[in-house]
Design a protein around this motif. Structure first.
Motif, PDB file in Angstrom:
ATOM      1  N   SER A  44       0.832  -1.201   0.000  1.00  0.00           N
ATOM      2  CA  SER A  44       0.000   0.000   0.000  1.00  0.00           C
ATOM      3  C   SER A  44       0.868   1.253   0.000  1.00  0.00           C
ATOM      4  CB  SER A  44      -0.919  -0.001   1.229  1.00  0.00           C
ATOM      5  OG  SER A  44      -1.465   1.275   1.453  1.00  0.00           O
ATOM      6  N   ASP A  45       0.800   2.029  -1.070  1.00  0.00           N
ATOM      7  CA  ASP A  45       1.578   3.264  -1.119  1.00  0.00           C
ATOM      8  C   ASP A  45       1.083   4.269  -0.091  1.00  0.00           C
ATOM      9  OD1 ASP A  45      -0.700   3.245  -2.757  1.00  0.00           O
ATOM     10  OD2 ASP A  45       0.055   4.813  -4.057  1.00  0.00           O
ATOM     11  N   ALA A  46      -0.221   4.236   0.219  1.00  0.00           N
ATOM     12  CA  ALA A  46      -0.750   5.133   1.243  1.00  0.00           C
ATOM     13  C   ALA A  46      -0.188   4.777   2.613  1.00  0.00           C
ATOM     14  CB  ALA A  46      -2.273   5.053   1.270  1.00  0.00           C
ATOM     15  N   SER A  47      -0.044   3.482   2.887  1.00  0.00           N
ATOM     16  CA  SER A  47       0.528   3.040   4.155  1.00  0.00           C
ATOM     17  C   SER A  47       1.980   3.479   4.289  1.00  0.00           C
ATOM     18  CB  SER A  47       0.445   1.517   4.267  1.00  0.00           C
ATOM     19  OG  SER A  47      -0.882   1.088   4.454  1.00  0.00           O
ATOM     20  N   ILE A  48       2.747   3.292   3.233  1.00  0.00           N
ATOM     21  CA  ILE A  48       4.176   3.641   3.286  1.00  0.00           C
ATOM     22  C   ILE A  48       4.360   5.143   3.395  1.00  0.00           C
ATOM     23  CG2 ILE A  48       6.321   3.607   1.971  1.00  0.00           C
ATOM     24  CD1 ILE A  48       5.561   0.946   3.378  1.00  0.00           C
ATOM     25  N   GLU A  49       3.496   5.899   2.748  1.00  0.00           N
ATOM     26  CA  GLU A  49       3.560   7.356   2.876  1.00  0.00           C
ATOM     27  C   GLU A  49       3.324   7.777   4.328  1.00  0.00           C
ATOM     28  OE1 GLU A  49       1.458  11.444   1.106  1.00  0.00           O
ATOM     29  OE2 GLU A  49       0.838   9.465   0.373  1.00  0.00           O
ATOM     30  N   LEU A  50       2.329   7.179   4.969  1.00  0.00           N
ATOM     31  CA  LEU A  50       2.048   7.495   6.369  1.00  0.00           C
ATOM     32  C   LEU A  50       3.177   7.026   7.271  1.00  0.00           C
ATOM     33  CD1 LEU A  50       0.199   8.569   8.570  1.00  0.00           C
ATOM     34  CD2 LEU A  50      -1.074   6.404   8.484  1.00  0.00           C
ATOM     35  N   ALA A  51       3.768   5.869   6.968  1.00  0.00           N
ATOM     36  CA  ALA A  51       4.900   5.375   7.751  1.00  0.00           C
ATOM     37  C   ALA A  51       6.060   6.361   7.710  1.00  0.00           C
ATOM     38  CB  ALA A  51       5.348   4.012   7.221  1.00  0.00           C
ATOM     39  N   GLY A  52       6.341   6.900   6.531  1.00  0.00           N
ATOM     40  CA  GLY A  52       7.406   7.887   6.403  1.00  0.00           C
ATOM     41  C   GLY A  52       7.127   9.141   7.204  1.00  0.00           C
ATOM     42  N   GLU A  53       5.864   9.556   7.216  1.00  0.00           N
ATOM     43  CA  GLU A  53       5.488  10.743   7.985  1.00  0.00           C
ATOM     44  C   GLU A  53       5.678  10.499   9.482  1.00  0.00           C
ATOM     45  OE1 GLU A  53       1.467  11.505   6.875  1.00  0.00           O
ATOM     46  OE2 GLU A  53       1.969  12.114   4.808  1.00  0.00           O
ATOM     47  N   LEU A  54       5.299   9.312   9.955  1.00  0.00           N
ATOM     48  CA  LEU A  54       5.471   8.977  11.370  1.00  0.00           C
ATOM     49  C   LEU A  54       6.943   8.931  11.744  1.00  0.00           C
ATOM     50  CD1 LEU A  54       2.822   6.159  12.024  1.00  0.00           C
ATOM     51  CD2 LEU A  54       2.934   8.404  13.112  1.00  0.00           C
ATOM     52  N   SER A  55       7.757   8.350  10.857  1.00  0.00           N
ATOM     53  CA  SER A  55       9.189   8.261  11.101  1.00  0.00           C
ATOM     54  C   SER A  55       9.802   9.646  11.316  1.00  0.00           C
ATOM     55  CB  SER A  55       9.870   7.560   9.919  1.00  0.00           C
ATOM     56  OG  SER A  55      11.272   7.564  10.055  1.00  0.00           O
ATOM     57  N   LYS A  56       9.419  10.589  10.463  1.00  0.00           N
ATOM     58  CA  LYS A  56       9.939  11.952  10.593  1.00  0.00           C
ATOM     59  C   LYS A  56       9.402  12.633  11.844  1.00  0.00           C
ATOM     60  CE  LYS A  56      10.567  12.686   5.611  1.00  0.00           C
ATOM     61  NZ  LYS A  56      10.105  13.452   4.426  1.00  0.00           N
ATOM     62  N   GLU A  57       8.123  12.419  12.124  1.00  0.00           N
ATOM     63  CA  GLU A  57       7.488  13.117  13.239  1.00  0.00           C
ATOM     64  C   GLU A  57       8.077  12.703  14.583  1.00  0.00           C
ATOM     65  OE1 GLU A  57       3.003  14.215  14.854  1.00  0.00           O
ATOM     66  OE2 GLU A  57       3.288  13.200  12.923  1.00  0.00           O
ATOM     67  N   ILE A  58       8.356  11.401  14.759  1.00  0.00           N
ATOM     68  CA  ILE A  58       8.910  10.958  16.037  1.00  0.00           C
ATOM     69  C   ILE A  58      10.446  10.886  15.998  1.00  0.00           C
ATOM     70  CG2 ILE A  58       6.807   9.674  16.577  1.00  0.00           C
ATOM     71  CD1 ILE A  58       8.354   7.091  16.018  1.00  0.00           C
ATOM     72  N   GLU A  59      11.006  11.291  14.846  1.00  0.00           N
ATOM     73  CA  GLU A  59      12.461  11.365  14.674  1.00  0.00           C
ATOM     74  C   GLU A  59      13.129  10.013  14.917  1.00  0.00           C
ATOM     75  OE1 GLU A  59      13.576  14.603  17.270  1.00  0.00           O
ATOM     76  OE2 GLU A  59      13.225  16.078  15.683  1.00  0.00           O
ATOM     77  N   THR A  60      12.523   8.985  14.331  1.00  0.00           N
ATOM     78  CA  THR A  60      13.078   7.633  14.384  1.00  0.00           C
ATOM     79  C   THR A  60      13.460   7.209  12.970  1.00  0.00           C
ATOM     80  OG1 THR A  60      11.748   6.997  16.302  1.00  0.00           O
ATOM     81  CG2 THR A  60      12.608   5.223  14.953  1.00  0.00           C
ATOM     82  N   PRO A  61      14.756   7.045  12.687  1.00  0.00           N
ATOM     83  CA  PRO A  61      15.184   6.682  11.331  1.00  0.00           C
ATOM     84  C   PRO A  61      14.642   5.321  10.910  1.00  0.00           C
ATOM     85  CG  PRO A  61      17.038   7.457  12.661  1.00  0.00           C
ATOM     86  CD  PRO A  61      15.900   7.236  13.604  1.00  0.00           C
ATOM     87  N   ALA A  62      14.189   5.239   9.685  1.00  0.00           N
ATOM     88  CA  ALA A  62      13.685   3.986   9.129  1.00  0.00           C
ATOM     89  C   ALA A  62      13.637   4.110   7.618  1.00  0.00           C
ATOM     90  CB  ALA A  62      12.294   3.665   9.670  1.00  0.00           C
ATOM     91  N   LYS A  63      13.734   2.966   6.960  1.00  0.00           N
ATOM     92  CA  LYS A  63      13.580   2.920   5.512  1.00  0.00           C
ATOM     93  C   LYS A  63      12.281   2.204   5.202  1.00  0.00           C
ATOM     94  CE  LYS A  63      15.767   1.139   1.282  1.00  0.00           C
ATOM     95  NZ  LYS A  63      16.954   0.410   0.724  1.00  0.00           N
ATOM     96  N   PHE A  64      11.494   2.755   4.282  1.00  0.00           N
ATOM     97  CA  PHE A  64      10.228   2.129   3.901  1.00  0.00           C
ATOM     98  C   PHE A  64      10.170   1.969   2.387  1.00  0.00           C
ATOM     99  CE2 PHE A  64       9.123   3.924   8.071  1.00  0.00           C
ATOM    100  CZ  PHE A  64       8.575   2.791   8.672  1.00  0.00           C
TER     101      PHE A  64
END
Length: 293
Positions: free
Chosen positions: A97-117
């Motif tokens: 789901s591209d919508a899911s991955i987009e939201l995952a990226g937003e959460l990663s930035k918001e809580i400042e936790t590095p991750a690759k999606f």
């Protein structure tokens, strides 16, 4: 959620070639992302404070991930993925789901936790992600969206480093034999006989789609799951079954203690959840300072 009857004309409208079920399921999961991001079930605002959405089962069984690379298959919008990162892992999450991955990226930035999606279905993942990982992880409600577990296991094994492992925790296939919305009628085969085509109006969270969605899923027996992994040369370390669910995501569950839910009698006798861990052996063994091939 209601199953479409293969004898109905409506079923023929939704009948797909094998390559097309992905588009239908992707559309549905994009819709679910929209429904889930503000749901009480996922409680994203609380996650931002706690920085953890994992349950005791997987935390205890996976163990310490500090400094390890971890690939999360079918991660939805990444809360569990980010939770592993907050526990010290270097994480990559993937979902179709591209919508899911987009939201995952937003959460990663918001809580400042590095991750690759990565946006990809499981079967196409090798075209979209390279590398190997210390841990490959998948959980709750994932493999039922996959028709071919032999192909799935091949992909899983290809991403595990030698000495690394794959861990999964899932809802028990026995409970997928029942039509939950039809007074718990025993309706579906335990075995992977054919796709289950359903019209979906409401999520397992209780949130509704803006419009009806059609989904395609498959039941997988325990033997099918384990044997597909063993066929890849992976070694089984444990297999566990639990008499409760960690999520209140099925009808007629009651909380037996905090964070543990069980079906009401007589369905409380069913297994609710299982977990397993398989490890990729080293191709060479180091003995007394020498390499034995």
């Amino acid at each position: 959620m209601s199953q479409l009857n293969p004898n109905d004309k409506e079923y023929e409208e939704y009948k797909k070639e094998p390559s097309d079920y992905l588009e239908a399921n992707k559309k549905m999961w994009n819709s679910l992302t929209e429904a889930h991001k503000n749901s009480n079930f996922y409680n994203v605002s609380q996650f931002k404070k706690d920085r953890n959405s994992l349950n005791a089962i997987e935390i205890n069984e996976v163990g310490d991930v500090e400094g390890k690379s971890l690939l999360h298959l079918q991660c939805h919008f990444g809360m569990d993925t980010l939770s592993w990162a907050n526990m010290g892992a270097e994480v990559t999450g993937m979902d179709m789901s591209d919508a899911s991955i987009e939201l995952a990226g937003e959460l990663s930035k918001e809580i400042e936790t590095p991750a690759k999606f990565v946006v990809s279905d499981v079967y196409s993942l090798r075209d979209n992600l390279q590398g190997e990982f210390d841990v490959v992880f998948t959980s709750y409600g994932a493999i039922g969206w996959l028709p071919d577990l032999n192909k799935w296991a091949e992909i899983v094994a290809s991403y595990i480093k030698e000495g690394g492992f794959f861990y999964m925790v899932e809802f028990h296939p026995v409970i997928y034999m029942y039509e939950w919305g039809n007074n718990f009628a025993l309706q579906y085969s335990y075995f992977n006989e054919s796709s289950i085509v359903e019209e979906v109006e409401q999520s397992y969270t209780g949130d509704r789609h803006k419009q009806k969605q059609v989904s395609y899923s498959w039941n997988h027996s325990i033997s099918e799951i384990i044997n597909s992994l063993l066929a890849q040369g992976l070694q089984l370390e444990f297999f566990n079954e639990y008499e409760y669910s960690v999520y209140n995501c099925f009808p007629n569950l009651k909380e037996i203690e905090k964070g543990k839910f069980r079906f009401k009698p007589p369905y409380d006798k069913l297994p609710h959840t299982f977990s397993l861990k398989v490890r990729k052996p080293f191709s060479k063994k180091k003995i007394s300072g020498r390499i034995e091939v």
